[in-house]
Design an enzyme around this catalytic site. Sequence first.
Site, PDB file in Angstrom:
ATOM      1  N   SER A  94      -9.722 -13.593  -3.739  1.00  0.00           N
ATOM      2  CA  SER A  94      -8.373 -13.987  -4.143  1.00  0.00           C
ATOM      3  C   SER A  94      -8.073 -15.391  -3.671  1.00  0.00           C
ATOM      4  CB  SER A  94      -7.393 -13.003  -3.503  1.00  0.00           C
ATOM      5  OG  SER A  94      -6.087 -13.475  -3.638  1.00  0.00           O
ATOM      6  N   TYR A 101      -3.812  -8.590   4.115  1.00  0.00           N
ATOM      7  CA  TYR A 101      -4.546  -8.446   2.852  1.00  0.00           C
ATOM      8  C   TYR A 101      -5.470  -9.647   2.649  1.00  0.00           C
ATOM      9  CZ  TYR A 101      -5.466  -8.973  -2.142  1.00  0.00           C
ATOM     10  OH  TYR A 101      -6.088  -9.186  -3.347  1.00  0.00           O
ATOM     11  N   LYS A 118      -9.786 -10.051   2.677  1.00  0.00           N
ATOM     12  CA  LYS A 118     -10.635 -10.697   1.659  1.00  0.00           C
ATOM     13  C   LYS A 118     -11.494 -11.792   2.307  1.00  0.00           C
ATOM     14  CE  LYS A 118      -9.336  -8.549  -2.119  1.00  0.00           C
ATOM     15  NZ  LYS A 118     -10.262  -7.699  -2.865  1.00  0.00           N
TER      16      LYS A 118
HETATM   17  P1  NAD Z   1      -5.811  -1.899  -8.805  1.00  0.00           P
HETATM   18  O1  NAD Z   1      -5.133  -1.276  -7.640  1.00  0.00           O
HETATM   19  O2  NAD Z   1      -5.241  -1.671 -10.156  1.00  0.00           O
HETATM   20  O3  NAD Z   1      -7.356  -1.475  -8.826  1.00  0.00           O
HETATM   21  C1  NAD Z   1      -8.078  -1.183  -7.655  1.00  0.00           C
HETATM   22  C2  NAD Z   1      -8.786   0.136  -7.899  1.00  0.00           C
HETATM   23  O4  NAD Z   1      -9.566   0.460  -6.732  1.00  0.00           O
HETATM   24  C3  NAD Z   1      -7.834   1.305  -8.135  1.00  0.00           C
HETATM   25  O5  NAD Z   1      -8.241   2.015  -9.282  1.00  0.00           O
HETATM   26  C4  NAD Z   1      -7.957   2.165  -6.874  1.00  0.00           C
HETATM   27  O6  NAD Z   1      -7.770   3.534  -7.155  1.00  0.00           O
HETATM   28  C5  NAD Z   1      -9.386   1.847  -6.441  1.00  0.00           C
HETATM   29  N1  NAD Z   1      -9.644   1.991  -4.998  1.00  0.00           N
HETATM   30  C6  NAD Z   1      -8.917   1.479  -3.969  1.00  0.00           C
HETATM   31  N2  NAD Z   1      -9.497   1.804  -2.795  1.00  0.00           N
HETATM   32  C7  NAD Z   1     -10.610   2.511  -3.093  1.00  0.00           C
HETATM   33  C8  NAD Z   1     -11.635   3.127  -2.323  1.00  0.00           C
HETATM   34  N3  NAD Z   1     -11.612   3.073  -0.992  1.00  0.00           N
HETATM   35  N4  NAD Z   1     -12.637   3.780  -2.963  1.00  0.00           N
HETATM   36  C9  NAD Z   1     -12.665   3.847  -4.317  1.00  0.00           C
HETATM   37  N5  NAD Z   1     -11.723   3.298  -5.101  1.00  0.00           N
HETATM   38  C10 NAD Z   1     -10.721   2.636  -4.493  1.00  0.00           C
HETATM   39  O7  NAD Z   1      -5.916  -3.477  -8.510  1.00  0.00           O
HETATM   40  P2  NAD Z   1      -6.366  -4.667  -9.447  1.00  0.00           P
HETATM   41  O8  NAD Z   1      -5.184  -5.517  -9.707  1.00  0.00           O
HETATM   42  O9  NAD Z   1      -7.151  -4.158 -10.577  1.00  0.00           O
HETATM   43  O10 NAD Z   1      -7.295  -5.471  -8.448  1.00  0.00           O
HETATM   44  C11 NAD Z   1      -8.685  -5.299  -8.412  1.00  0.00           C
HETATM   45  C12 NAD Z   1      -9.274  -6.167  -7.309  1.00  0.00           C
HETATM   46  O11 NAD Z   1      -8.915  -7.526  -7.533  1.00  0.00           O
HETATM   47  C13 NAD Z   1      -8.746  -5.818  -5.915  1.00  0.00           C
HETATM   48  O12 NAD Z   1      -9.813  -5.912  -4.998  1.00  0.00           O
HETATM   49  C14 NAD Z   1      -7.729  -6.892  -5.656  1.00  0.00           C
HETATM   50  O13 NAD Z   1      -7.579  -7.156  -4.275  1.00  0.00           O
HETATM   51  C15 NAD Z   1      -8.326  -8.079  -6.375  1.00  0.00           C
HETATM   52  N6  NAD Z   1      -7.325  -9.087  -6.760  1.00  0.00           N
HETATM   53  C16 NAD Z   1      -6.278  -8.702  -7.564  1.00  0.00           C
HETATM   54  C17 NAD Z   1      -5.311  -9.642  -7.910  1.00  0.00           C
HETATM   55  C18 NAD Z   1      -4.132  -9.267  -8.766  1.00  0.00           C
HETATM   56  O14 NAD Z   1      -3.180 -10.033  -8.844  1.00  0.00           O
HETATM   57  N7  NAD Z   1      -4.148  -8.118  -9.462  1.00  0.00           N
HETATM   58  C19 NAD Z   1      -5.403 -10.966  -7.428  1.00  0.00           C
HETATM   59  C20 NAD Z   1      -6.492 -11.311  -6.633  1.00  0.00           C
HETATM   60  C21 NAD Z   1      -7.453 -10.356  -6.311  1.00  0.00           C
HETATM   61  N1  UFG Z   2       8.558 -13.847  -8.023  1.00  0.00           N
HETATM   62  C1  UFG Z   2       9.929 -13.762  -8.240  1.00  0.00           C
HETATM   63  N2  UFG Z   2      10.475 -12.521  -8.349  1.00  0.00           N
HETATM   64  C2  UFG Z   2       9.742 -11.370  -8.273  1.00  0.00           C
HETATM   65  C3  UFG Z   2       8.355 -11.473  -8.051  1.00  0.00           C
HETATM   66  C4  UFG Z   2       7.795 -12.732  -7.917  1.00  0.00           C
HETATM   67  O1  UFG Z   2      10.610 -14.774  -8.313  1.00  0.00           O
HETATM   68  O2  UFG Z   2      10.323 -10.274  -8.371  1.00  0.00           O
HETATM   69  C5  UFG Z   2       7.949 -15.185  -7.910  1.00  0.00           C
HETATM   70  C6  UFG Z   2       7.258 -15.446  -6.601  1.00  0.00           C
HETATM   71  O3  UFG Z   2       8.160 -15.947  -5.655  1.00  0.00           O
HETATM   72  C7  UFG Z   2       6.164 -16.430  -7.004  1.00  0.00           C
HETATM   73  C8  UFG Z   2       5.817 -16.015  -8.428  1.00  0.00           C
HETATM   74  O4  UFG Z   2       6.914 -15.270  -8.908  1.00  0.00           O
HETATM   75  O5  UFG Z   2       6.689 -17.734  -7.042  1.00  0.00           O
HETATM   76  C9  UFG Z   2       4.559 -15.143  -8.523  1.00  0.00           C
HETATM   77  O6  UFG Z   2       4.697 -14.044  -7.636  1.00  0.00           O
HETATM   78  P1  UFG Z   2       3.698 -12.790  -7.695  1.00  0.00           P
HETATM   79  O7  UFG Z   2       4.189 -11.805  -6.670  1.00  0.00           O
HETATM   80  O8  UFG Z   2       3.545 -12.315  -9.084  1.00  0.00           O
HETATM   81  O9  UFG Z   2       2.300 -13.425  -7.271  1.00  0.00           O
HETATM   82  P2  UFG Z   2       1.853 -14.180  -5.930  1.00  0.00           P
HETATM   83  O10 UFG Z   2       1.433 -15.557  -6.333  1.00  0.00           O
HETATM   84  O11 UFG Z   2       2.876 -14.082  -4.886  1.00  0.00           O
HETATM   85  O12 UFG Z   2       0.598 -13.318  -5.458  1.00  0.00           O
HETATM   86  C10 UFG Z   2      -0.421 -12.894  -6.363  1.00  0.00           C
HETATM   87  C11 UFG Z   2      -0.969 -11.534  -5.906  1.00  0.00           C
HETATM   88  C12 UFG Z   2      -1.671 -11.679  -4.578  1.00  0.00           C
HETATM   89  C13 UFG Z   2      -2.724 -12.722  -4.694  1.00  0.00           C
HETATM   90  C14 UFG Z   2      -2.119 -14.031  -5.163  1.00  0.00           C
HETATM   91  C15 UFG Z   2      -3.179 -15.078  -5.374  1.00  0.00           C
HETATM   92  O13 UFG Z   2       0.091 -10.610  -5.771  1.00  0.00           O
HETATM   93  O14 UFG Z   2      -2.294 -10.468  -4.258  1.00  0.00           O
HETATM   94  O15 UFG Z   2      -1.449 -13.830  -6.405  1.00  0.00           O
HETATM   95  O16 UFG Z   2      -4.182 -14.580  -6.195  1.00  0.00           O
HETATM   96  F1  UFG Z   2      -3.292 -12.910  -3.502  1.00  0.00           F
END
Ligand code: NAD
Ligand code: UFG
Length: 349
Positions: free
Chosen positions: A127, A151, A155
């Site tokens: 991330s 978190y 990572k």
């Molecule tokens: P998500 O929660 O939708 O998917 C994660 C999946 O992993 C889920 O299906 C959950 O049931 C499964 N899981 C969690 N812990 C587990 C375990 N111990 N064993 C087996 N399964 C397990 O999340 P996502 O948005 O699809 O994110 C996927 C990956 O990408 C994550 O590692 C997250 O940290 C990373 N990531 C997501 C974002 C974002 O904004 N969505 C940004 C940066 C990184």
């Molecule tokens: N925001 C609002 N109102 C809300 C939610 C968000 O104004 O209800 C704003 C935040 O302040 C930020 C922007 O929208 O300026 C994006 O916020 P998000 O929560 O959607 O995303 P972040 O950038 O805070 O974080 C996301 C993921 C993290 C990840 C990060 C970088 O949630 O897990 O992107 O990849 F680490």
Amino acid sequence: MIVRNVLVTGGAGYIGSHACTELLQANYRVVVVDNLSNSKAESLSRVEQITGKPVQFYQADIRDKQALTDIFSREAISTVMHFAGLKAVGESCEQPLNYYHNNVYGTLVLVEAMRDADVKQLVFSSSATVYGESVHVQYTEDFPLGPINPYGRSKAMIEDILRDLSAADTISKVQNPWKIALLRYFNPIGAHESGLIGEDPNGIPNNLMPYVSQVAIGKLAQLSVFGDDYPTRDGTGIRDYIHVVDLVKGHIKAIAALQGERFNAGACRAYNLGAGRGCSVLEIIETFERVTGKKVNYKIAPRRVGDLAECFANPERAIMELDWKVEKNLDDMVSDAWNWQKKNPEGYV
Ligand code: NAD
Ligand code: UFG
């Protein structure tokens, strides 16, 4: 043609289900391990519906070494895409042990099982949150790391472990060295164009896009815009939003790159996956209203603790080395997110 089997951890989740779809469409065979702690098996039925191909699903926790060992002995896995993990920043501050156990220990168990099975190609979901605060707002991969919450630290710890693992193989020149791509995501949003799979957050969403969609559909009353006094062009936070389908296409490209020359002698290398441009919160709201014709009720609220004013990716390395680039724009992201929300107002029921 040789069919390669890819193990997708967390494959039932938001990004994982899109990755399964893209893998099947690129003629990989897909094996999923997921404990369904933050997802439903229905997402995988939808993947099968979109692609017309089966997914081999194992409901198991990645911390269960025996379960993983059994999967590796049953399936001839060539590469692992590792999405399984917990991802909510706020929750990680309240439950740090849970986050380190799930994310860091879970990854340790996974790579041990991979090593035992001699499967040493890994694409890892990292991330942009691993980067430290910086005076520069456009991040390159060599920026110093310095996450500010459990978190993000989980990572960064996993990245360290994977770099050490790869370095050890390079020093001892083993025959089948670790080949690892660390993919640092910026802000994935949107959904598959079919509207069959998408983001299905539990409870009230933390992230901007699902919150906006739920306000527009009437499930939530009002969006709080966290701060309008940042030093940005309109005072609201700027992020690099990337369509989830573009994001997962980067993973397919990464698998291909692991077979290439750069990784021949083994390597662990980070890649930013972002569009390379920033959008403000108000720009997201304006785009959403224009593309969907729906009003988004919002108010300006205080800044959210821990938020940066602005950050976006420099994706040059992924463009050059993975031969990847984003193809979708903000209108596509918004209209696909809305299509998913409209067709599935209660998510996967
Ligand atoms: P998500 O929660 O939708 O998917 C994660 C999946 O992993 C889920 O299906 C959950 O049931 C499964 N899981 C969690 N812990 C587990 C375990 N111990 N064993 C087996 N399964 C397990 O999340 P996502 O948005 O699809 O994110 C996927 C990956 O990408 C994550 O590692 C997250 O940290 C990373 N990531 C997501 C974002 C974002 O904004 N969505 C940004 C940066 C990184
Ligand atoms: N925001 C609002 N109102 C809300 C939610 C968000 O104004 O209800 C704003 C935040 O302040 C930020 C922007 O929208 O300026 C994006 O916020 P998000 O929560 O959607 O995303 P972040 O950038 O805070 O974080 C996301 C993921 C993290 C990840 C990060 C970088 O949630 O897990 O992107 O990849 F680490």
